[in-house]
Design a protein around this motif. Structure first.
Motif, PDB file in Angstrom:
ATOM      1  N   ALA A  44     -16.391 -27.395  93.197  1.00 55.71           N
ATOM      2  CA  ALA A  44     -15.153 -27.272  92.421  1.00 55.71           C
ATOM      3  C   ALA A  44     -14.188 -28.384  92.797  1.00 55.71           C
ATOM      4  O   ALA A  44     -14.365 -29.039  93.827  1.00 55.71           O
ATOM      5  CB  ALA A  44     -14.517 -25.901  92.677  1.00 55.71           C
ATOM      6  N   GLU A  45     -13.172 -28.581  91.954  1.00 55.63           N
ATOM      7  CA  GLU A  45     -12.157 -29.614  92.195  1.00 55.63           C
ATOM      8  C   GLU A  45     -10.794 -29.158  91.711  1.00 55.63           C
ATOM      9  O   GLU A  45     -10.682 -28.448  90.723  1.00 55.63           O
ATOM     10  CB  GLU A  45     -12.480 -30.907  91.437  1.00 55.63           C
ATOM     11  N   ILE A  46      -9.788 -29.637  92.411  1.00 53.64           N
ATOM     12  CA  ILE A  46      -8.398 -29.538  91.957  1.00 53.64           C
ATOM     13  C   ILE A  46      -7.917 -30.961  91.713  1.00 53.64           C
ATOM     14  O   ILE A  46      -8.149 -31.842  92.534  1.00 53.64           O
ATOM     15  CB  ILE A  46      -7.492 -28.873  93.012  1.00 53.64           C
ATOM     16  N   VAL A  47      -7.252 -31.174  90.579  1.00 58.65           N
ATOM     17  CA  VAL A  47      -6.600 -32.450  90.297  1.00 58.65           C
ATOM     18  C   VAL A  47      -5.109 -32.168  90.223  1.00 58.65           C
ATOM     19  O   VAL A  47      -4.671 -31.295  89.462  1.00 58.65           O
ATOM     20  CB  VAL A  47      -7.096 -33.076  88.969  1.00 58.65           C
ATOM     21  N   THR A  48      -4.330 -32.880  91.043  1.00 63.68           N
ATOM     22  CA  THR A  48      -2.883 -32.657  91.059  1.00 63.68           C
ATOM     23  C   THR A  48      -2.205 -33.444  89.941  1.00 63.68           C
ATOM     24  O   THR A  48      -2.810 -34.318  89.314  1.00 63.68           O
ATOM     25  CB  THR A  48      -2.264 -33.077  92.406  1.00 63.68           C
ATOM     26  N   GLN A  49      -0.939 -33.140  89.713  1.00 68.38           N
ATOM     27  CA  GLN A  49      -0.168 -33.863  88.696  1.00 68.38           C
ATOM     28  C   GLN A  49      -0.036 -35.339  89.033  1.00 68.38           C
ATOM     29  O   GLN A  49       0.140 -36.161  88.142  1.00 68.38           O
ATOM     30  CB  GLN A  49       1.207 -33.221  88.522  1.00 68.38           C
ATOM     31  N   LYS A  50      -0.152 -35.690  90.313  1.00 68.72           N
ATOM     32  CA  LYS A  50      -0.082 -37.094  90.716  1.00 68.72           C
ATOM     33  C   LYS A  50      -1.453 -37.769  90.706  1.00 68.72           C
ATOM     34  O   LYS A  50      -1.575 -38.923  91.076  1.00 68.72           O
ATOM     35  CB  LYS A  50       0.546 -37.214  92.099  1.00 68.72           C
ATOM     36  N   GLY A  51      -2.506 -37.026  90.322  1.00 66.37           N
ATOM     37  CA  GLY A  51      -3.838 -37.604  90.198  1.00 66.37           C
ATOM     38  C   GLY A  51      -4.709 -37.502  91.438  1.00 66.37           C
ATOM     39  O   GLY A  51      -5.825 -37.997  91.449  1.00 66.37           O
ATOM     40  N   LYS A  52      -4.239 -36.847  92.497  1.00 64.18           N
ATOM     41  CA  LYS A  52      -5.063 -36.674  93.700  1.00 64.18           C
ATOM     42  C   LYS A  52      -6.121 -35.614  93.413  1.00 64.18           C
ATOM     43  O   LYS A  52      -5.853 -34.588  92.810  1.00 64.18           O
ATOM     44  CB  LYS A  52      -4.210 -36.260  94.891  1.00 64.18           C
ATOM     45  N   VAL A  53      -7.358 -35.879  93.866  1.00 66.99           N
ATOM     46  CA  VAL A  53      -8.472 -34.961  93.650  1.00 66.99           C
ATOM     47  C   VAL A  53      -8.884 -34.350  94.981  1.00 66.99           C
ATOM     48  O   VAL A  53      -9.108 -35.059  95.960  1.00 66.99           O
ATOM     49  CB  VAL A  53      -9.672 -35.685  93.002  1.00 66.99           C
ATOM     50  N   TYR A  54      -8.960 -33.014  95.002  1.00 74.45           N
ATOM     51  CA  TYR A  54      -9.468 -32.276  96.151  1.00 74.45           C
ATOM     52  C   TYR A  54     -10.799 -31.655  95.737  1.00 74.45           C
ATOM     53  O   TYR A  54     -10.903 -31.077  94.650  1.00 74.45           O
ATOM     54  CB  TYR A  54      -8.498 -31.169  96.572  1.00 74.45           C
ATOM     55  N   LYS A  55     -11.807 -31.748  96.603  1.00 77.98           N
ATOM     56  CA  LYS A  55     -13.148 -31.258  96.282  1.00 77.98           C
ATOM     57  C   LYS A  55     -13.513 -30.092  97.197  1.00 77.98           C
ATOM     58  O   LYS A  55     -13.102 -30.042  98.351  1.00 77.98           O
ATOM     59  CB  LYS A  55     -14.162 -32.389  96.434  1.00 77.98           C
ATOM     60  N   ASP A  57     -16.701 -26.932  98.222  1.00 79.65           N
ATOM     61  CA  ASP A  57     -18.102 -26.534  98.164  1.00 79.65           C
ATOM     62  C   ASP A  57     -18.291 -25.196  97.462  1.00 79.65           C
ATOM     63  O   ASP A  57     -19.414 -24.819  97.152  1.00 79.65           O
ATOM     64  CB  ASP A  57     -18.722 -26.504  99.564  1.00 79.65           C
ATOM     65  N   ALA A  58     -17.216 -24.490  97.190  1.00 79.01           N
ATOM     66  CA  ALA A  58     -17.300 -23.189  96.538  1.00 79.01           C
ATOM     67  C   ALA A  58     -15.988 -22.889  95.814  1.00 79.01           C
ATOM     68  O   ALA A  58     -14.927 -23.356  96.223  1.00 79.01           O
ATOM     69  CB  ALA A  58     -17.598 -22.091  97.560  1.00 79.01           C
ATOM     70  N   ILE A  59     -16.081 -22.090  94.780  1.00 84.71           N
ATOM     71  CA  ILE A  59     -14.903 -21.715  93.990  1.00 84.71           C
ATOM     72  C   ILE A  59     -13.889 -20.998  94.877  1.00 84.71           C
ATOM     73  O   ILE A  59     -12.685 -21.229  94.770  1.00 84.71           O
ATOM     74  CB  ILE A  59     -15.324 -20.845  92.787  1.00 84.71           C
ATOM     75  N   GLU A  60     -14.372 -20.153  95.782  1.00 82.74           N
ATOM     76  CA  GLU A  60     -13.463 -19.415  96.656  1.00 82.74           C
ATOM     77  C   GLU A  60     -12.692 -20.351  97.590  1.00 82.74           C
ATOM     78  O   GLU A  60     -11.529 -20.085  97.904  1.00 82.74           O
ATOM     79  CB  GLU A  60     -14.189 -18.319  97.437  1.00 82.74           C
ATOM     80  N   CYS A  61     -13.294 -21.453  97.993  1.00 78.84           N
ATOM     81  CA  CYS A  61     -12.561 -22.433  98.812  1.00 78.84           C
ATOM     82  C   CYS A  61     -11.432 -23.062  97.990  1.00 78.84           C
ATOM     83  O   CYS A  61     -10.325 -23.262  98.495  1.00 78.84           O
ATOM     84  CB  CYS A  61     -13.500 -23.513  99.333  1.00 78.84           C
ATOM     85  N   MET A  62     -11.720 -23.359  96.706  1.00 77.09           N
ATOM     86  CA  MET A  62     -10.684 -23.928  95.842  1.00 77.09           C
ATOM     87  C   MET A  62      -9.521 -22.946  95.688  1.00 77.09           C
ATOM     88  O   MET A  62      -8.357 -23.343  95.762  1.00 77.09           O
ATOM     89  CB  MET A  62     -11.263 -24.280  94.464  1.00 77.09           C
ATOM     90  N   ILE A  63      -9.830 -21.681  95.497  1.00 78.64           N
ATOM     91  CA  ILE A  63      -8.778 -20.673  95.331  1.00 78.64           C
ATOM     92  C   ILE A  63      -7.943 -20.557  96.601  1.00 78.64           C
ATOM     93  O   ILE A  63      -6.711 -20.527  96.546  1.00 78.64           O
ATOM     94  CB  ILE A  63      -9.395 -19.313  94.923  1.00 78.64           C
ATOM     95  N   ASN A  64      -8.596 -20.500  97.752  1.00 78.42           N
ATOM     96  CA  ASN A  64      -7.859 -20.405  99.022  1.00 78.42           C
ATOM     97  C   ASN A  64      -7.008 -21.649  99.275  1.00 78.42           C
ATOM     98  O   ASN A  64      -5.880 -21.547  99.747  1.00 78.42           O
ATOM     99  CB  ASN A  64      -8.827 -20.176 100.185  1.00 78.42           C
ATOM    100  N   PHE A  65      -7.546 -22.826  98.961  1.00 78.38           N
ATOM    101  CA  PHE A  65      -6.800 -24.074  99.140  1.00 78.38           C
ATOM    102  C   PHE A  65      -5.587 -24.098  98.216  1.00 78.38           C
ATOM    103  O   PHE A  65      -4.497 -24.471  98.627  1.00 78.38           O
ATOM    104  CB  PHE A  65      -7.721 -25.260  98.856  1.00 78.38           C
ATOM    105  N   LYS A  66      -5.782 -23.679  96.967  1.00 81.47           N
ATOM    106  CA  LYS A  66      -4.691 -23.627  95.989  1.00 81.47           C
ATOM    107  C   LYS A  66      -3.551 -22.762  96.511  1.00 81.47           C
ATOM    108  O   LYS A  66      -2.385 -23.131  96.395  1.00 81.47           O
ATOM    109  CB  LYS A  66      -5.212 -23.068  94.658  1.00 81.47           C
TER     110      LYS A  66
END
Length: 142
Positions: A44-55, A57-66
């Protein structure tokens, strides 16, 4: 001289685009748990409004990071999906299946599908519960 200045402005503006970036499996590390990203279905990935990409290994990691993000604003969420591993789709448009019959890297069993129909077909074989992105976020908050 004007042409050089104009070219520099165009290059500067074009480098600030907000878009997903390919995950380099086996090389990129999860920005939440720091594990190498190897699973091509659950990345999974998050793209911020400033264009930074966070990657991740799992959807749950993306949710926790968010949930831990304080300064940056999220522009887009992306997730790999079950039907075409490595392909990133918008998480807000995906349907998610939580099924213990489809293991994910962090053990939350969350798998994305591009449509509800696709998810229902796999659910018929693998069991589990279906969620929209909003429902998944609420479920994971509990």
């Amino acid at each position: 001289m004007k042409n050089v200045f104009t070219l520099l402005i165009i290059l500067a503006l074009s480098s600030c685009t907000n878009e997903k970036k390919p995950i380099v499996y086996g090389s990129d590390a999860c920005d939440f748990c720091r594990m190498n990203i190897v699973d091509k279905i659950h990345g999974a990935e998050i793209v911020t409004q400033k264009g930074k990409v966070y990657k991740f290994d799992a959807i749950e990691c993306m949710i926790n990071f968010k949930d831990d993000m304080t300064k940056e604003k999220v522009d887009m969420f992306f997730t790999n999906h079950y039907l075409k591993p490595e392909e990133l789709i918008r998480a807000e448009q995906a349907t998610f299946l939580i099924s213990e019959n489809i293991p994910s890297p962090m053990g939350e069993y969350i798998t994305a599908f591009p449509t509800k129909v696709d998810a229902e077909k796999v659910q018929a074989d693998k069991d589990g519960e279906l969620y929209t992105w909003e429902e998944l976020l609420k479920q994971q908050a509990n």
